[in-house]
Scaffold this motif. Sequence first.
Motif, PDB file in Angstrom:
ATOM      1  N   PRO A 297      -4.496  16.569 -10.353  1.00  0.00           N
ATOM      2  CA  PRO A 297      -3.475  15.935 -11.323  1.00  0.00           C
ATOM      3  C   PRO A 297      -2.090  14.801 -11.075  1.00  0.00           C
ATOM      4  N   HIS A 298      -2.717  14.772  -9.349  1.00  0.00           N
ATOM      5  CA  HIS A 298      -1.559  14.526  -8.932  1.00  0.00           C
ATOM      6  C   HIS A 298      -1.468  12.790  -9.275  1.00  0.00           C
ATOM      7  N   HIS A 299      -2.707  12.290  -9.289  1.00  0.00           N
ATOM      8  CA  HIS A 299      -2.295  10.384  -8.930  1.00  0.00           C
ATOM      9  C   HIS A 299      -2.803  10.397 -10.924  1.00  0.00           C
TER      10      HIS A 299
ATOM     11  N   GLU B 113       7.895  12.587  -6.948  1.00  0.00           N
ATOM     12  CA  GLU B 113       8.787  11.740  -6.062  1.00  0.00           C
ATOM     13  C   GLU B 113       7.894  10.137  -5.941  1.00  0.00           C
ATOM     14  N   CYS B 114       6.040  10.941  -5.747  1.00  0.00           N
ATOM     15  CA  CYS B 114       5.538   9.208  -5.234  1.00  0.00           C
ATOM     16  C   CYS B 114       5.536   8.296  -7.079  1.00  0.00           C
ATOM     17  N   SER B 115       6.064   8.528  -7.633  1.00  0.00           N
ATOM     18  CA  SER B 115       5.586   7.834  -8.951  1.00  0.00           C
ATOM     19  C   SER B 115       7.294   6.902  -8.138  1.00  0.00           C
TER      20      SER B 115
ATOM     21  N   ASP C 225      -1.395  11.964 -13.042  1.00  0.00           N
ATOM     22  CA  ASP C 225       0.258  12.679 -12.898  1.00  0.00           C
ATOM     23  C   ASP C 225       1.270  11.248 -13.085  1.00  0.00           C
ATOM     24  N   GLU C 226       0.986  11.043 -11.874  1.00  0.00           N
ATOM     25  CA  GLU C 226       1.488   9.108 -11.431  1.00  0.00           C
ATOM     26  C   GLU C 226       1.715   8.741 -12.406  1.00  0.00           C
ATOM     27  N   ILE C 227       0.007   8.309 -12.839  1.00  0.00           N
ATOM     28  CA  ILE C 227      -0.240   7.223 -13.888  1.00  0.00           C
ATOM     29  C   ILE C 227       1.090   7.242 -15.037  1.00  0.00           C
TER      30      ILE C 227
ATOM     31  N   ILE D 235       0.957  -1.192   0.329  1.00  0.00           N
ATOM     32  CA  ILE D 235      -0.331   0.212   0.450  1.00  0.00           C
ATOM     33  C   ILE D 235       0.500   1.620   0.051  1.00  0.00           C
ATOM     34  N   TYR D 236       0.325   2.051  -1.214  1.00  0.00           N
ATOM     35  CA  TYR D 236       1.257   3.691  -0.969  1.00  0.00           C
ATOM     36  C   TYR D 236       0.538   4.800  -1.174  1.00  0.00           C
ATOM     37  N   MET D 237       0.692   5.183   0.466  1.00  0.00           N
ATOM     38  CA  MET D 237      -0.382   6.413   0.546  1.00  0.00           C
ATOM     39  C   MET D 237       0.502   7.657   0.418  1.00  0.00           C
ATOM     40  N   CYS D 238      -0.268   8.938   0.160  1.00  0.00           N
ATOM     41  CA  CYS D 238       0.249   9.863  -0.080  1.00  0.00           C
ATOM     42  C   CYS D 238       0.395  10.912   0.800  1.00  0.00           C
ATOM     43  N   GLY D 239       1.676  10.817   1.641  1.00  0.00           N
ATOM     44  CA  GLY D 239       1.657  11.566   2.868  1.00  0.00           C
ATOM     45  C   GLY D 239       1.702  12.878   2.922  1.00  0.00           C
TER      46      GLY D 239
HETATM   47 ZN   LIG Z   1       1.768  11.749  -3.850  1.00  0.00          ZN
END
Ligand SMILES: [Zn+2]
Length: 452
Positions: free
Chosen positions: A231-233, A206-208, A235-237, A24-28
């Motif tokens: 846009p955050h997630h 950073e999250c990618s 953009d991660e994809i 599990i990854y949680m954006c902190g």
């Molecule tokens: Zn994040």
Amino acid sequence: MKIYNTLRKDYEDFIPLSDSKVGIYMCGMTVQDRPHLGHMRTFLFGDVLRRYLEYKGYEVIYIQNFTDIDDKIIQRSKSENLDWRALGDKYEQEFLKAAEALNVKLATYYPKATQFIQEIIELIEILVRKGFAYESNGNVYFEVAKFKDYGKLSGKNIENLKESYRIEPDPNKRNPMDFALWKAHKEGEPYWYSPWGKGRPGWHIECSVMSTHFLGQPFDIHMGGQDLIFPHHEDEIAQSEAAYEREFVKYWIHSAPMLIKGEKMSKSTGLYFAISDLLEKYTPEAIRLFILQKHYRSPAEYVSDYLEEAERAIGRLKSFLNQVTPADGKVIWEKVKEFEEAMEDDLNTPKAIGIVFELLKEGNVKLQKGESAADEGATILFILEILGFRITDFTKKKLDTEKISELVRIILDVRQELRKTKNFELADKIRSDLERLGIKVKDTREGTLFEL
Ligand SMILES: [Zn+2]
Ligand SMILES: [Zn+2]
């Protein structure tokens, strides 16, 4: 287990990539302020999902990042006149304190953006090489139009996006909706060296990097608040799937915001309650109960009456558990099964909480009839523990006043001995310490008297 996957916009059976482990990854947090109830709502649901999966026998690798470099941190570091690193450390500690107080389990790792600069640069280089990113005046941008699946998470359509971004065109970008992977250095800001000159990473990259560093690609579950979907997630994809040409994440789980008078609780509007302030008024159990009483995908309105009601409900649970001996009881598996069904229905915590209070009602009826309610007590504790309540707080027996009186008498006898040997300093300290606890001490001819 059925879970709502934002990516499919539908409920799906949760099938982890491995039989025994779940990633599990949680954006902190961006470490620039104290966490408020809106932040902790998201983290608490992450905590409950993790605890439930652990209860089901999975080993959960739980990663939650700290964003320790971005525009807001740089601004805040100027306004607080504190080095950005010291600022980050300070608010990282604030987060950990709040998490501990609310009994949110520690993540397996808490990676920080600035620890991953090298890997961030490597990922950007791959994107440039594959033609998904371009350099412009020391900045590097992701070219959204090159990634065919852009919009698949948020449901946004590229044509509409182009329109909405046309308002403020940035001369460095080929397309207004392109987003920064690397930002060129500005005077007075921290920087790192890169193939494109001095600068710092954009936020999304950073999250990618950190999620797949610990969990691989693809990994099971990515969580965060609904406000991060776009846009955050999205953009991660785009970054991760463009670079590695395979799926990034299996299940995207997003929690709805905390509201105050219909508006999102946030620092920017000034409408928020910091956890450290709330903990001065409410117990951590009441805060957890208040949050779990509302489903994670429904926005929750903050009303202090609701928290007070939660506090009273916790009081009723504690009082019941103090009247029974759960250790002598047997867990009622029928009820546990109902609880599991609720949890496996897209983490229906309101229903799960309902089962706890049903048990409380049934237990109290038994007590009134003079029957044992130890089984109800045992089952309540069993469920509360999975939901992340600190169960030792529910089973603490209160000392009765008779015992306290005996204790004070023992202490005062020692004090009397001290006075006899003229150790007045220590004798006075005992007296003032007792008075600090609200115990009045009076030396009379008949001996030392006290009042609780
Ligand atoms: Zn994040
Ligand atoms: Zn790595």
